[in-house]
Design a protein around this motif. Sequence first.
Motif, PDB file in Angstrom:
ATOM      1  N   MET A   1       0.837  -1.187   0.000  1.00 32.69           N
ATOM      2  CA  MET A   1       0.000   0.000   0.000  1.00 32.69           C
ATOM      3  C   MET A   1       0.881   1.250   0.000  1.00 32.69           C
ATOM      4  O   MET A   1       1.809   1.346   0.777  1.00 32.69           O
ATOM      5  N   CYS A   2       0.607   2.162  -0.892  1.00 30.14           N
ATOM      6  CA  CYS A   2       1.354   3.420  -0.966  1.00 30.14           C
ATOM      7  C   CYS A   2       0.333   4.527  -1.186  1.00 30.14           C
ATOM      8  O   CYS A   2      -0.847   4.260  -1.398  1.00 30.14           O
ATOM      9  N   GLY A   3       0.791   5.778  -1.169  1.00 30.10           N
ATOM     10  CA  GLY A   3      -0.098   6.901  -1.466  1.00 30.10           C
ATOM     11  C   GLY A   3       0.456   7.676  -2.638  1.00 30.10           C
ATOM     12  O   GLY A   3       1.669   7.911  -2.717  1.00 30.10           O
ATOM     13  N   ILE A   4      -0.428   8.070  -3.567  1.00 29.46           N
ATOM     14  CA  ILE A   4       0.040   8.909  -4.658  1.00 29.46           C
ATOM     15  C   ILE A   4      -0.773  10.210  -4.717  1.00 29.46           C
ATOM     16  O   ILE A   4      -1.936  10.244  -4.304  1.00 29.46           O
ATOM     17  N   VAL A   5      -0.127  11.258  -5.209  1.00 24.25           N
ATOM     18  CA  VAL A   5      -0.810  12.539  -5.431  1.00 24.25           C
ATOM     19  C   VAL A   5      -0.326  13.131  -6.753  1.00 24.25           C
ATOM     20  O   VAL A   5       0.728  12.750  -7.265  1.00 24.25           O
ATOM     21  N   GLY A   6      -1.121  14.056  -7.288  1.00 19.74           N
ATOM     22  CA  GLY A   6      -0.717  14.774  -8.500  1.00 19.74           C
ATOM     23  C   GLY A   6      -1.391  16.130  -8.490  1.00 19.74           C
ATOM     24  O   GLY A   6      -2.476  16.285  -7.896  1.00 19.74           O
ATOM     25  N   PHE A   7      -0.750  17.119  -9.095  1.00 14.73           N
ATOM     26  CA  PHE A   7      -1.315  18.478  -9.095  1.00 14.73           C
ATOM     27  C   PHE A   7      -1.026  19.175 -10.423  1.00 14.73           C
ATOM     28  O   PHE A   7       0.070  19.046 -10.974  1.00 14.73           O
ATOM     29  N   VAL A   8      -2.039  19.909 -10.913  1.00 11.63           N
ATOM     30  CA  VAL A   8      -1.865  20.794 -12.066  1.00 11.63           C
ATOM     31  C   VAL A   8      -2.588  22.095 -11.732  1.00 11.63           C
ATOM     32  O   VAL A   8      -3.760  22.064 -11.338  1.00 11.63           O
ATOM     33  N   GLY A   9      -1.905  23.247 -11.846  1.00  8.87           N
ATOM     34  CA  GLY A   9      -2.566  24.525 -11.559  1.00  8.87           C
ATOM     35  C   GLY A   9      -1.630  25.668 -11.829  1.00  8.87           C
ATOM     36  O   GLY A   9      -0.774  25.569 -12.736  1.00  8.87           O
ATOM     37  N   LYS A  10      -1.796  26.743 -11.054  1.00  5.29           N
ATOM     38  CA  LYS A  10      -0.909  27.895 -11.271  1.00  5.29           C
ATOM     39  C   LYS A  10       0.027  28.098 -10.078  1.00  5.29           C
ATOM     40  O   LYS A  10       1.007  28.807 -10.158  1.00  5.29           O
ATOM     41  N   ARG A  11      -0.343  27.447  -8.950  1.00  3.01           N
ATOM     42  CA  ARG A  11       0.491  27.629  -7.744  1.00  3.01           C
ATOM     43  C   ARG A  11       1.706  26.707  -7.804  1.00  3.01           C
ATOM     44  O   ARG A  11       1.763  25.778  -8.609  1.00  3.01           O
ATOM     45  N   GLU A  12       2.640  26.908  -6.848  1.00  4.97           N
ATOM     46  CA  GLU A  12       3.794  26.009  -6.735  1.00  4.97           C
ATOM     47  C   GLU A  12       3.295  24.609  -6.360  1.00  4.97           C
ATOM     48  O   GLU A  12       2.568  24.439  -5.360  1.00  4.97           O
ATOM     49  N   ALA A  13       3.690  23.606  -7.120  1.00  5.94           N
ATOM     50  CA  ALA A  13       3.186  22.246  -6.892  1.00  5.94           C
ATOM     51  C   ALA A  13       3.815  21.584  -5.660  1.00  5.94           C
ATOM     52  O   ALA A  13       3.141  20.864  -4.914  1.00  5.94           O
ATOM     53  N   SER A  14       5.101  21.844  -5.452  1.00  3.07           N
ATOM     54  CA  SER A  14       5.851  21.086  -4.451  1.00  3.07           C
ATOM     55  C   SER A  14       5.196  21.093  -3.053  1.00  3.07           C
ATOM     56  O   SER A  14       4.926  20.020  -2.489  1.00  3.07           O
ATOM     57  N   PRO A  15       4.897  22.278  -2.453  1.00  2.00           N
ATOM     58  CA  PRO A  15       4.293  22.238  -1.106  1.00  2.00           C
ATOM     59  C   PRO A  15       2.901  21.591  -1.099  1.00  2.00           C
ATOM     60  O   PRO A  15       2.516  20.947  -0.123  1.00  2.00           O
ATOM     61  N   ILE A  16       2.171  21.730  -2.217  1.00  2.00           N
ATOM     62  CA  ILE A  16       0.829  21.133  -2.289  1.00  2.00           C
ATOM     63  C   ILE A  16       0.940  19.603  -2.306  1.00  2.00           C
ATOM     64  O   ILE A  16       0.201  18.893  -1.627  1.00  2.00           O
ATOM     65  N   LEU A  17       1.924  19.103  -3.057  1.00  2.00           N
ATOM     66  CA  LEU A  17       2.115  17.645  -3.131  1.00  2.00           C
ATOM     67  C   LEU A  17       2.545  17.102  -1.766  1.00  2.00           C
ATOM     68  O   LEU A  17       2.030  16.085  -1.286  1.00  2.00           O
ATOM     69  N   VAL A  18       3.487  17.796  -1.133  1.00  2.00           N
ATOM     70  CA  VAL A  18       3.993  17.322   0.165  1.00  2.00           C
ATOM     71  C   VAL A  18       2.874  17.340   1.210  1.00  2.00           C
ATOM     72  O   VAL A  18       2.718  16.393   1.989  1.00  2.00           O
ATOM     73  N   GLU A  19       2.079  18.392   1.187  1.00  2.00           N
ATOM     74  CA  GLU A  19       0.981  18.467   2.159  1.00  2.00           C
ATOM     75  C   GLU A  19      -0.028  17.335   1.895  1.00  2.00           C
ATOM     76  O   GLU A  19      -0.532  16.694   2.816  1.00  2.00           O
ATOM     77  N   GLY A  20      -0.283  17.047   0.621  1.00  2.00           N
ATOM     78  CA  GLY A  20      -1.181  15.937   0.260  1.00  2.00           C
ATOM     79  C   GLY A  20      -0.615  14.608   0.753  1.00  2.00           C
ATOM     80  O   GLY A  20      -1.321  13.781   1.339  1.00  2.00           O
ATOM     81  N   LEU A  21       0.693  14.437   0.565  1.00  2.00           N
ATOM     82  CA  LEU A  21       1.323  13.177   0.995  1.00  2.00           C
ATOM     83  C   LEU A  21       1.237  13.008   2.507  1.00  2.00           C
ATOM     84  O   LEU A  21       1.110  11.900   3.024  1.00  2.00           O
ATOM     85  N   SER A  22       1.311  14.143   3.226  1.00  2.00           N
ATOM     86  CA  SER A  22       1.263  14.039   4.698  1.00  2.00           C
ATOM     87  C   SER A  22      -0.071  13.429   5.139  1.00  2.00           C
ATOM     88  O   SER A  22      -0.154  12.793   6.180  1.00  2.00           O
ATOM     89  N   LYS A  23      -1.112  13.593   4.338  1.00  2.00           N
ATOM     90  CA  LYS A  23      -2.429  13.019   4.686  1.00  2.00           C
ATOM     91  C   LYS A  23      -2.518  11.555   4.257  1.00  2.00           C
ATOM     92  O   LYS A  23      -3.494  10.876   4.536  1.00  2.00           O
ATOM     93  N   LEU A  24      -1.517  11.095   3.535  1.00  2.00           N
ATOM     94  CA  LEU A  24      -1.545   9.708   3.045  1.00  2.00           C
ATOM     95  C   LEU A  24      -0.488   8.848   3.717  1.00  2.00           C
ATOM     96  O   LEU A  24      -0.310   7.686   3.351  1.00  2.00           O
ATOM     97  N   GLU A  25       0.216   9.421   4.708  1.00  2.00           N
ATOM     98  CA  GLU A  25       1.306   8.659   5.324  1.00  2.00           C
ATOM     99  C   GLU A  25       0.805   7.378   5.984  1.00  2.00           C
ATOM    100  O   GLU A  25       1.562   6.434   6.148  1.00  2.00           O
ATOM    101  N   TYR A  26      -0.500   7.355   6.350  1.00  2.00           N
ATOM    102  CA  TYR A  26      -1.046   6.128   6.937  1.00  2.00           C
ATOM    103  C   TYR A  26      -0.982   4.967   5.936  1.00  2.00           C
ATOM    104  O   TYR A  26      -1.084   3.807   6.306  1.00  2.00           O
ATOM    105  N   ARG A  27      -0.793   5.269   4.656  1.00  2.00           N
ATOM    106  CA  ARG A  27      -0.749   4.230   3.626  1.00  2.00           C
ATOM    107  C   ARG A  27       0.669   3.684   3.427  1.00  2.00           C
ATOM    108  O   ARG A  27       0.879   2.736   2.661  1.00  2.00           O
ATOM    109  N   GLY A  28       1.645   4.315   4.081  1.00  2.00           N
ATOM    110  CA  GLY A  28       3.024   3.884   3.916  1.00  2.00           C
ATOM    111  C   GLY A  28       3.927   5.060   4.180  1.00  2.00           C
ATOM    112  O   GLY A  28       3.559   6.198   3.884  1.00  2.00           O
ATOM    113  N   TYR A  29       5.093   4.780   4.742  1.00  2.00           N
ATOM    114  CA  TYR A  29       5.948   5.905   5.151  1.00  2.00           C
ATOM    115  C   TYR A  29       7.405   5.502   5.201  1.00  2.00           C
ATOM    116  O   TYR A  29       8.153   5.967   6.029  1.00  2.00           O
TER     117      TYR A  29
END
Length: 608
Positions: A1-29
């Motif tokens: 089990m792992c967690g994946i995220v993806g983002f497309v927009g106008k803001r900086e992707a990196s902090p958005i992806l990391v914040e998303g991953l922090s909510k998925l750490e229960y899936r693997g870390y």
Amino acid sequence: MCGIVGFVGKREASPILVEGLSKLEYRGYDSAGVAIIEEGDIKISKCKGRLAMLEEKLKEAPLSGAIGIGHTRWATHGEPSDLNSHPHANECGSITVVHNGIIENYLHLREWLSSKGYKFFSETDTEVIPNLVDYYYKGDLVEAVMKAVTKMEGSYAIGVITKNEPDKVVAVRKDSPLIVGLGEGEYFIASDIPAVLNHTRDIYLLNDKEFVVLTKDGVQILSEEGEEIKKEIYHVTWNADAAEKGGYEDFMLKEIHEQPKAIKDTMSSRIIPGQPISLDKINITKEELNGIDRIYIVACGTAYHAGIVGKYVIEKLAKIPVEVDIASEFRYREPIINERTLIIVISQSGETADTLAVLRESKKKDCRVIAVTNVVGSSISREADDVLYTWAGPEIAVASTKAYVTQLIAMYIIGLHFAEIKETMSKADMELIKEEMLKLPEKAEETLSHKETLQKFASKTYMHKDMFFLGRGIDYAVAMEGSLKLKEISYVHSEAYAGGELKHGPIALIEKGTIVITTLTQGFLFDKMVSNIKEVVTRGAKVMAIAFEGNNVIEKIVDSAIYIPKTLDILSPILSVIPQQLLAYYMAKQKGCDVDKPRNLAKSVTVE
Ligand code: M6R
């Protein structure tokens, strides 16, 4: 089990992806990474360890761009390491992928792609995906991903980017979760809803083989035939905490419900009808196995109970004598072991101090050690000679449930593998067991449907201070696990006894109103168990019985009956434990206990 995220927009992707991953750490870390399209090129940052390590890395060397994908890993193929972390790319780095799931035919695909000149650098199954996409890429990423998945067997949720089309993320799922988040001029993919809840509550829930194309202008969903699909928006009204538990009240209940999938994953690519058992990391030859005159299975707690089932299974199938012992006892009792002894240690965490000590002592005495563990890269997996991973995914609740059933599957796999090597079974009998094993995920799902009866039984009995679990043969082994579950989460004292042992003492404790949980799945022991039930009923006990469908005769003598789907007697533990786990759960809930974090206990016991 792992967690994946993806983002497309106008803001900086990196902090958005990391914040998303922090909510998925229960899936693997065990490792994490992101890939960002930065000025027309793909830049990857990834490392072994918790997400915090990746955050540090990104602070030192930030990535900038408004399109990206990210991953938090629970290793299955290849130990946690920087190299095995996701994202994975093709050799020239033009195509990058994050993946959750298992590509069952990855070895075959890897060989095929290697013959076409592709190079591989990690031990993962995932690395075949960017290379497959590359193979089919002729200027259209969606088309290439569609072609690539026709070659992939197993389960996957993937996010793909290419520097040749730097405006999009393409994603698809099969048997692994994936959702799409719909923001204002920005769009997301994620393994689970909490990863996007800080940005949007409007979601598309994807079905298998639906392809998604995210650009800053919107989201397109396509069928595998390439036709556009119109989806309804699902508006999330609950909070992130509940969502991490998949809508279940507790991790334990969620993990009980994940058992059908965990069973399927642990069998996946290992049990294939008509083919020999295939074991990635156990390399024992006929000569070596013939040189073994005894097996010791050593473990603690629930893993020890899985070992007791293992004794029945390995002795019956492979005709090798098996002893089972508690690690903390074994290590101090000078067992007679040598190069003719095979040691099997079982440990969900792979870090239990006593089990690790047994492994080390056994190796000093020239024993070969096989580890059955759920955690790739754990101390036990690294130090054992051979490893069989249970693919249960991260188990968060302290009380082990899905890890136990996958440890049982490991026992059947080892039993069948040894039986094949030693030729102790007919081909027909072997095939029958494999066929029936492959039906277990569906039967486990059916077994989960008894909640109401169990809840009712729990609500009438939760005030009792003592309970008994009875069984004979392999049912007795499962009774021990049922009793442990009840003790550890509901704090109700309980004892498991072999049915035949009752009249040698414990029956003195049976009085009016005593609660007795009995299991009768072994055909040749059925009548004997019925006699044991009558013995306790006569003395006033209130009895719940767990039996195969079709054994309605027991209803006449017990207070409550739970019927589980029919399977081979030897496979019954996989199903019969489920009502016992649920009963413990509902008793604990009735008493208001914290089922995920029972008092005085820890998930991983790394001290003596
Ligand atoms: O990580 P391990 O499988 O080595 O852990 C062994 C026991 O500590 C563990 O099974 C424990 O008994 C659980 N709390 C049972 O639910």
